[in-house]
Design an enzyme around this catalytic site. Structure first.
Site, PDB file in Angstrom:
ATOM      1  N   LYS A  16      32.187  56.001  97.455  1.00 23.97           N
ATOM      2  CA  LYS A  16      32.448  54.764  96.727  1.00 23.97           C
ATOM      3  C   LYS A  16      33.516  54.896  95.668  1.00 23.97           C
ATOM      4  O   LYS A  16      33.302  54.622  94.504  1.00 23.97           O
ATOM      5  CB  LYS A  16      31.191  54.206  96.099  1.00 23.97           C
ATOM      6  CG  LYS A  16      31.096  52.725  96.399  1.00 23.97           C
ATOM      7  CD  LYS A  16      29.812  52.146  95.949  1.00 23.97           C
ATOM      8  CE  LYS A  16      29.865  50.658  96.197  1.00 23.97           C
ATOM      9  NZ  LYS A  16      29.449  49.887  95.084  1.00 23.97           N
ATOM     10  N   MET A  24      37.087  48.958  85.505  1.00 21.19           N
ATOM     11  CA  MET A  24      37.841  48.754  86.751  1.00 21.19           C
ATOM     12  C   MET A  24      39.160  48.028  86.457  1.00 21.19           C
ATOM     13  O   MET A  24      39.464  47.734  85.314  1.00 21.19           O
ATOM     14  CB  MET A  24      37.015  48.005  87.801  1.00 21.19           C
ATOM     15  CG  MET A  24      35.700  48.717  88.078  1.00 21.19           C
ATOM     16  SD  MET A  24      34.720  47.969  89.368  1.00 21.19           S
ATOM     17  CE  MET A  24      33.685  46.868  88.400  1.00 21.19           C
ATOM     18  N   ASP A  59      26.822  58.832  94.096  1.00 17.20           N
ATOM     19  CA  ASP A  59      28.201  58.510  94.460  1.00 17.20           C
ATOM     20  C   ASP A  59      29.203  59.251  93.583  1.00 17.20           C
ATOM     21  O   ASP A  59      28.827  60.116  92.799  1.00 17.20           O
ATOM     22  CB  ASP A  59      28.432  56.988  94.447  1.00 17.20           C
ATOM     23  CG  ASP A  59      28.091  56.354  93.126  1.00 17.20           C
ATOM     24  OD1 ASP A  59      28.436  56.944  92.080  1.00 17.20           O
ATOM     25  OD2 ASP A  59      27.468  55.268  93.129  1.00 17.20           O
TER      26      ASP A  59
HETATM   27  N1  SAH Z   1      27.912  51.168  85.796  1.00 18.79           N
HETATM   28  C1  SAH Z   1      29.069  51.844  85.326  1.00 18.79           C
HETATM   29  C2  SAH Z   1      30.329  51.129  85.672  1.00 18.79           C
HETATM   30  C3  SAH Z   1      30.559  51.034  87.153  1.00 18.79           C
HETATM   31  S1  SAH Z   1      32.026  50.245  87.571  1.00 18.79           S
HETATM   32  C4  SAH Z   1      28.945  52.093  83.805  1.00 18.79           C
HETATM   33  O1  SAH Z   1      28.042  51.558  83.184  1.00 18.79           O
HETATM   34  O2  SAH Z   1      29.727  52.871  83.267  1.00 18.79           O
HETATM   35  C5  SAH Z   1      33.124  51.605  87.714  1.00 18.79           C
HETATM   36  C6  SAH Z   1      34.073  51.628  86.549  1.00 18.79           C
HETATM   37  O3  SAH Z   1      33.436  52.203  85.440  1.00 18.79           O
HETATM   38  C7  SAH Z   1      35.299  52.460  86.752  1.00 18.79           C
HETATM   39  O4  SAH Z   1      36.284  51.778  87.483  1.00 18.79           O
HETATM   40  C8  SAH Z   1      35.715  52.691  85.329  1.00 18.79           C
HETATM   41  O5  SAH Z   1      36.333  51.562  84.789  1.00 18.79           O
HETATM   42  C9  SAH Z   1      34.382  52.838  84.645  1.00 18.79           C
HETATM   43  N2  SAH Z   1      33.980  54.245  84.484  1.00 18.79           N
HETATM   44  C10 SAH Z   1      32.852  54.829  84.909  1.00 18.79           C
HETATM   45  N3  SAH Z   1      32.786  56.106  84.517  1.00 18.79           N
HETATM   46  C11 SAH Z   1      33.907  56.323  83.801  1.00 18.79           C
HETATM   47  C12 SAH Z   1      34.426  57.434  83.099  1.00 18.79           C
HETATM   48  N4  SAH Z   1      33.791  58.602  83.057  1.00 18.79           N
HETATM   49  N5  SAH Z   1      35.600  57.296  82.461  1.00 18.79           N
HETATM   50  C13 SAH Z   1      36.256  56.139  82.464  1.00 18.79           C
HETATM   51  N6  SAH Z   1      35.817  55.069  83.120  1.00 18.79           N
HETATM   52  C14 SAH Z   1      34.654  55.138  83.774  1.00 18.79           C
END
Ligand code: SAH
Length: 503
Positions: A58, A173, A36
């Site tokens: 997504k 998020m 995604d």
């Molecule tokens: N499983 C993921 C999180 C999924 S929810 C993890 O462990 O990182 C999706 C959220 O993750 C986004 O809305 C944001 O808040 C955060 N996120 C994921 N990748 C990111 C990145 N490179 N920089 C900042 N926030 C990120």
């Protein structure tokens, strides 16, 4: 039928080197890859060619595929007996619905494994210079979501619990409702002056960080149009950033650099540029193919021992030559007493790789210089020289050598053809976003870049590895902004650093 398996793999937060070895292994083994928008598309290059790659999108609000459809997809492919690798941003079990996907797999009787990943909740702050825990500041870390279900408009954040909990809080998020959330936290008693940092596209070269307090961060974010994906960190540890902000201080941080190379070779330059903080991406423009007349080439290689000199003008020529050589002979001594010349250190390095010494390497890495270097060693009169080269290579070198009395056998060792597939999306990315810089490491990269007929983008600087490449670039009306003084990858990098240090 083979038994299928689904790997739910954490692909890390964005930096392509933050994928785990096990994650990479699962990509290599996959028959089907499902990924995604938070996954770095650079990972697709680890996949075997011809693998089914399915983008399920997504982004909050603009789902390409609904969660139920994703679940159904991974279940049905696994039931078909496939090895399915489902890549998820960060860690699969932290707010990524990985738990639900695993439950679906379990309910359908599918084999599955979980491959944890580096989560943005910890790596995001780390790349902004913020340790989520620190002995002098806190002993607890709370990770919460500002949006437990992107389809639900309301959130049920327990502000009271969060405000009364000591330690650092990290929010994933919910950046789009920061005003509501920060107000809720203040109402529940969290101090208005609590330091807050927002880190967007963390660990990638597009990373942006915004720092404020619980009272003003929402207004600052609105002013800066700060958008998802971002993590928010609340707590005193944010203050350590002014000392520990290592990533955003890298010399090429934030520079978007498109590297035009063959798919086989882009790695080194891209890797080095990324280490320096650049958002480097590959644009495969050419592909190396074997000599069109294999028989003629193999005959020349078989008689290489009958020559006085063997001249290599590119690493690809060296690879083509020795691949053929060791298919014909088992013993390196069958090369006889032929002496070896190589243009440039990269070509020499390739010769060394096959455990042969280079007798002559000219000071300057252009074809013309090799003649002078050879003349220093020997008279060219009646000298028998074998020149394995690319199809369509320039005639200057053989013509000059012939004029000086040498007997030249030129043979096509390989050819470069335009790369038409764009597996990691680099060409598409350049088409839509452009770049700060595009690098060219051979005439054929320039020629084939030109042939792609990409839209012009303002403010792009073109960088060349040396005068021959520059000449081709000018021929195609591409302004040469940078030309490496030393015509190899380190030389090109040095020149790029110099260029940006002056800006
Ligand atoms: N499983 C993921 C999180 C999924 S929810 C993890 O462990 O990182 C999706 C959220 O993750 C986004 O809305 C944001 O808040 C955060 N996120 C994921 N990748 C990111 C990145 N490179 N920089 C900042 N926030 C990120």
């Amino acid at each position: 039928m083979p038994e299928g398996i689904c790997f739910l793999v954490g692909a890390g937060p964005g930096d392509p080197l933050l994928l785990t070895l096990k994650g990479r292994d699962c990509i290599e083994r996959a028959d089907v890859l499902v990924y995604d928008y938070l996954c770095n598309p650079a990972f697709l290059r680890y996949a075997r060619s011809g693998v089914d790659k399915i983008y399920v999108g997504k982004k909050a609000g603009s789902h390409t595929m609904r969660q139920e459809e994703i679940n159904e997809l991974i279940v049905s492919k696994t039931l078909e007996g496939k090895t399915v690798t489902r890549l998820k941003g960060g860690d699969p079990f932290l707010f990524g619905r990985g738990g639900e996907e695993a439950e679906m797999l379990q309910a359908a009787g599918c084999r599955f494994e979980i491959v944890p990943g580096v989560t943005s909740a910890i790596a995001g702050p780390a790349y902004a210079g913020i340790p989520v825990t620190h002995r002098a500041h806190n002993t607890m870390l709370t990770i919460f979501t500002g949006h437990e279900d992107p389809n639900k408009a309301e959130t049920s954040i327990d502000y009271k619990a969060l405000a009364s909990m000591p330690g650092t809080k990290v929010m994933l998020m919910g950046i789009d409702r920061l005003a509501t959330i920060t107000a809720g936290l203040q109402d529940a008693g969290m101090k208005a002056e609590t330091p807050v940092a927002l880190v967007r596209w963390a660990t990638t070269a597009q990373q942006e960080t915004l720092v404020g307090t619980l009272a003003d961060i929402a207004a600052k974010a609105a002013d800066a149009s700060f958008k998802a994906p971002a993590v928010a960190v609340f707590g005193d540890v944010v203050n350590l950033r002014h000392k520990l902000n290592w990533f955003e201080s890298l010399p090429l941080f934030g520079k978007r650099i498109a590297v035009t190379r063959t798919r086989q070779q882009a790695g080194e330059l891209v890797g080095r540029l990324r280490e320096l903080g650049a958002d480097a991406f590959e644009m495969p423009t050419i592909r190396i193919e074997p000599a069109p007349n294999k028989r003629e080439f193999y005959e020349s290689v078989a008689y290489a021992h009958g020559y006085d000199w063997l001249i290599f003008t590119s690493p690809n020529g060296v690879d083509a030559f020795f691949t053929a050589f060791f298919e014909i002979y088992r013993d390196a001594r069958d090369l006889g007493a032929v002496r070896i010349a190589a243009i440039g250190p990269a070509t020499s390095a390739r010769v060394h790789f096959y455990r042969f010494q280079v007798d002559v390497q000219p000071e300057k890495y252009v074809a013309e210089e090799i003649i002078a270097a050879l003349q220093k060693e020997t008279s060219l009169d009646n000298l028998k020289i074998l020149l394995p080269r690319a199809e369509g290579a320039r005639d200057v070198l053989p013509n000059e050598l012939t004029r000086l009395g040498a007997i030249i056998d030129e043979v096509v060792a390989y050819r470069t053809v335009p790369e038409t597939s764009d597996e990691t999306g680099g060409i598409e990315r350049y088409r839509s976003e452009g770049a700060d810089m595009v690098t060219f490491t051979s005439s054929s990269t320039a020629e084939n870049f030109h042939a792609l007929d990409l839209p012009p983008h303002a403010g792009v600087s073109f960088a060349s590895i040396g005068p021959v490449t520059s000449q081709t670039m000018r021929q195609f009306k591409m302004p040469v902004c940078i030309e490496a003084k030393v015509h190899d990858i380190p030389g090109l990098i040095a020149e790029i650093l110099e260029f940006y240090s002056k800006k």
